[in-house]
Design an enzyme around this catalytic site. Structure first.
Site, PDB file in Angstrom:
ATOM      1  CE  LYS A  16      -4.467  14.389 -17.611  1.00 12.73           C
ATOM      2  NZ  LYS A  16      -3.103  14.922 -17.667  1.00 12.73           N
ATOM      3  NE  ARG A  23       1.362  20.854  -9.907  1.00 10.84           N
ATOM      4  CZ  ARG A  23       2.279  21.098 -10.825  1.00 10.84           C
ATOM      5  NH1 ARG A  23       2.934  22.241 -10.831  1.00 10.84           N
ATOM      6  NH2 ARG A  23       2.555  20.207 -11.749  1.00 10.84           N
TER       7      ARG A  23
HETATM    8  N1  BES Z   1      -2.038  13.070 -13.635  1.00  7.61           N
HETATM    9  C1  BES Z   1      -1.234  13.923 -14.406  1.00  7.61           C
HETATM   10  C2  BES Z   1       0.207  13.437 -14.577  1.00  7.61           C
HETATM   11  C3  BES Z   1       0.419  12.135 -15.312  1.00  7.61           C
HETATM   12  C4  BES Z   1       0.756  12.123 -16.645  1.00  7.61           C
HETATM   13  C5  BES Z   1       0.340  10.931 -14.645  1.00  7.61           C
HETATM   14  C6  BES Z   1       0.988  10.937 -17.302  1.00  7.61           C
HETATM   15  C7  BES Z   1       0.569   9.728 -15.303  1.00  7.61           C
HETATM   16  C8  BES Z   1       0.894   9.736 -16.635  1.00  7.61           C
HETATM   17  C9  BES Z   1      -1.156  15.312 -13.752  1.00  7.61           C
HETATM   18  O1  BES Z   1      -2.260  15.697 -13.022  1.00  7.61           O
HETATM   19  C10 BES Z   1      -0.985  16.308 -14.856  1.00  7.61           C
HETATM   20  O2  BES Z   1      -1.816  16.364 -15.694  1.00  7.61           O
HETATM   21  N2  BES Z   1       0.101  17.062 -14.823  1.00  7.61           N
HETATM   22  C11 BES Z   1       0.377  18.042 -15.828  1.00  7.61           C
HETATM   23  C12 BES Z   1       1.014  19.231 -15.155  1.00  7.61           C
HETATM   24  C13 BES Z   1       1.150  20.434 -16.034  1.00  7.61           C
HETATM   25  C14 BES Z   1      -0.209  20.988 -16.412  1.00  7.61           C
HETATM   26  C15 BES Z   1       1.944  21.479 -15.303  1.00  7.61           C
HETATM   27  C16 BES Z   1       1.313  17.412 -16.851  1.00  7.61           C
HETATM   28  O3  BES Z   1       2.152  16.610 -16.486  1.00  7.61           O
HETATM   29  O4  BES Z   1       1.156  17.722 -18.033  1.00  7.61           O
HETATM   30 ZN    ZN Z   2      -3.781  16.598 -14.227  1.00  8.33          ZN
END
Ligand code: BES
Ligand code: ZN
Ligand code: ZN
Length: 490
Positions: A266, A340
């Protein structure tokens, strides 16, 4: 110092201040003058009676000076039990420099709504006096130690007071876990905390370590955990009522104790709040505690997969294939879509027990925050009746949800050229493709719903900054009113 809340028929002399409700239309009321409140003074201080306002003033009663906290309650005609939740929070914050307060806020509620309003008030008072100070060298905890809620000590009110206290303890537990930094609250520590807390409510807890997780073939959980030096855990908590059960509910919570994104790392800005990625897990552990404390007549099991998502030397690589507990294979194209993967195992394990319904809570997608903002959770599921029960509990508890459609046509986005499915869809409707992914791991005969709480689980700013405990109240209400969902007519 834990807050002590009691019901009292009248104020005692030793109290520091009394709190009275004032509606926005009530400021013109001459009754205020009769009880010694200087309306002009209140107005000059900027007080208008809106919900969320509180102002400390003084009055002379029987020759003695007394401090009064005027608490805004909004329009009189619109006052409902929930208004007393906000009023409780506002009062607790306004009274943080007092030791003891007598609250007359129930006075504004019609008699038939009082027990419900009392419970909401208690929850609001606890919520408003919550502080997370484990990492402060100087404690800035509020002084407020005692609140007397002026009301009748009858069975309904006593029950509401107890429910308010039990639910508040559960919410505070969840908020503490969410607020604890990721480097401190490891999966192992989360499991130990959950175990100790559950035992306080007499629950049965099973904690699986890495060897047990390997034996159970939880390939999703192991794949996410692979980049970390911290071992994963899988926690199962069981509650059975003493009498006849109204049904059997399974809860699943995403427990990523820190989400760096893994090798699909990230950006720094998005990583700052990722200690909160175990909010779903915290909510279900807290909720089953409250359900047991309230002795609700329903059988409940909570499943909690725990890991962090790191990028060590042997982390899962984009393109790797994992085999979930139900034997489906997953091509991991983005290691940041890790929630997931661990839920895949937990949902297949939950399905094997054949519950009457499943609900999972997860901070699953940033897309859900884009779609619904910070206050509303995304709701998806395979059964109308079950979605309806969840929506009803959401309305009852003011924990907002909004249904998103599990669009059949989008399923092909998850097709993989080398495995059964891949873990990401296209650039659009990310919350829905995540929901469709989860659905692949649930027995289709079992009513299932998914709450994406990425928005409301954590507040970045404001008076209640940090973990919110979102979901606890909703789940408790859902369990209290549970009916085995009817199957959808095709
Ligand atoms: N934990 C994150 C989602 C999240 C984002 C929670 C902001 C709380 C606040 C999750 O694991 C994630 O990173 N999801 C990705 C999915 C994508 C790679 C398909 C996302 O939302 O960018
Ligand atoms: Zn994530
Ligand atoms: Zn995550």
């Amino acid at each position: 110092m834990p807050l002590n809340i009691q019901i009292a028929e009248k104020t005692t002399a030793s109290i520091d201040a009394i709190a009275i409700p004032i509606s926005s239309d009530g400021l013109k009321n001459k009754k205020l003058k009769d009880i010694g409140i200087d309306v002009k003074h209140l107005k000059a201080l900027g007080f208008t009676g809106k919900s969320g306002e509180a102002q400390v003033v003084s009055r002379i009663q029987k020759g003695k000076q007394q401090l009064v906290i005027a608490v805004g309650i909004g329009e009189k005609a619109k006052v409902n039990p929930e208004a007393l939740h906000t009023a409780g929070e506002t009062l607790a914050r306004a009274a943080k420099n007092f030791k003891s307060v007598a609250s007359h806020l129930l006075d504004i509620i019609p008699a038939k709504d009082r027990p419900k309003a009392l419970q909401a008030h208690v929850e609001g008072l606890f919520s408003g006096s919550y502080v997370y100070s484990d990492f402060k060298s100087k404690q800035d905890a509020p002084e407020l130690q005692r609140v007397l809620i002026i009301g009748t000590k009858n069975a309904a009110n006593n029950k509401a007071l107890k429910a308010g206290k039990d639910i508040s303890a559960a919410i505070a537990f969840a908020r503490d876990l969410i607020n604890e930094p990721g480097g401190s609250l490891t999966p192992q520590k989360f499991a130990t905390r959950a175990q100790a807390f559950s035992k306080r409510a007499g629950l049965r807890v099973k904690v699986m370590n890495r060897a047990a997780i390997e034996k159970a073939k939880m390939g999703g959980l192991l794949g996410v955990s692979r980049g970390s030096t911290q071992h994963p855990r899988f926690v199962e908590i069981k509650y059975s009522p003493t009498g006849k059960a109204q049904g059997f509910l399974s809860l699943v919570g995403k427990g990523v104790t820190f989400d760096s994104g893994g090798l699909s790392i990230k950006p720094a800005n998005y990583m700052m709040t990722m200690k909160s990625d175990m909010s779903g897990a915290a909510a279900v552990v807290a909720a089953i505690y409250a359900i047991a404390k309230l002795r609700l007549p329903i059988k409940v099991t909570a499943y909690v997969p725990l890991t962090d998502n790191m990028l060590g030397g042997d982390a899962t690589r984009p393109g790797d294939v994992l085999t979930a507990h139900n034997k489906k294979t997953i091509e991991v194209l983005n290691t940041d879509a890790e929630g997931r993967l661990i839920l895949a195992d937990a949902l297949s394990i939950a399905s094997k027990e054949k519950p009457d319904a499943i609900l999972d809570l997860a901070t699953l997608t940033g897309a859900c925050v884009v779609a619904l903002g910070e206050d509303v959770a995304g709701l998806m599921g395979n059964n109308k009746d079950w979605i309806g029960q969840i929506t009803k509990s959401s309305n009852e508890t003011s924990e907002k949800v909004w249904e998103l459609p599990l669009v059949e046509e989008y399923k092909t986005q998850l097709d993989s050229s080398i495995a059964d499915l891949k873990n990401i869809g296209s650039n659009y409707a990310g919350s829905i493709t995540a929901g469709l992914f989860l659905q692949e791991f649930v027995d289709e005969k079992i009513p299932w719903a998914h709450l994406d709480i990425a928005g409301p689980a954590f507040k970045e700013t404001g008076a209640s900054v940090g973990g919110t405990g979102f979901g606890v109240k909703l789940i408790v209400d859902l369990a209290a009113n549970f009916k085995k969902p009817k199957s959808d007519k095709k």
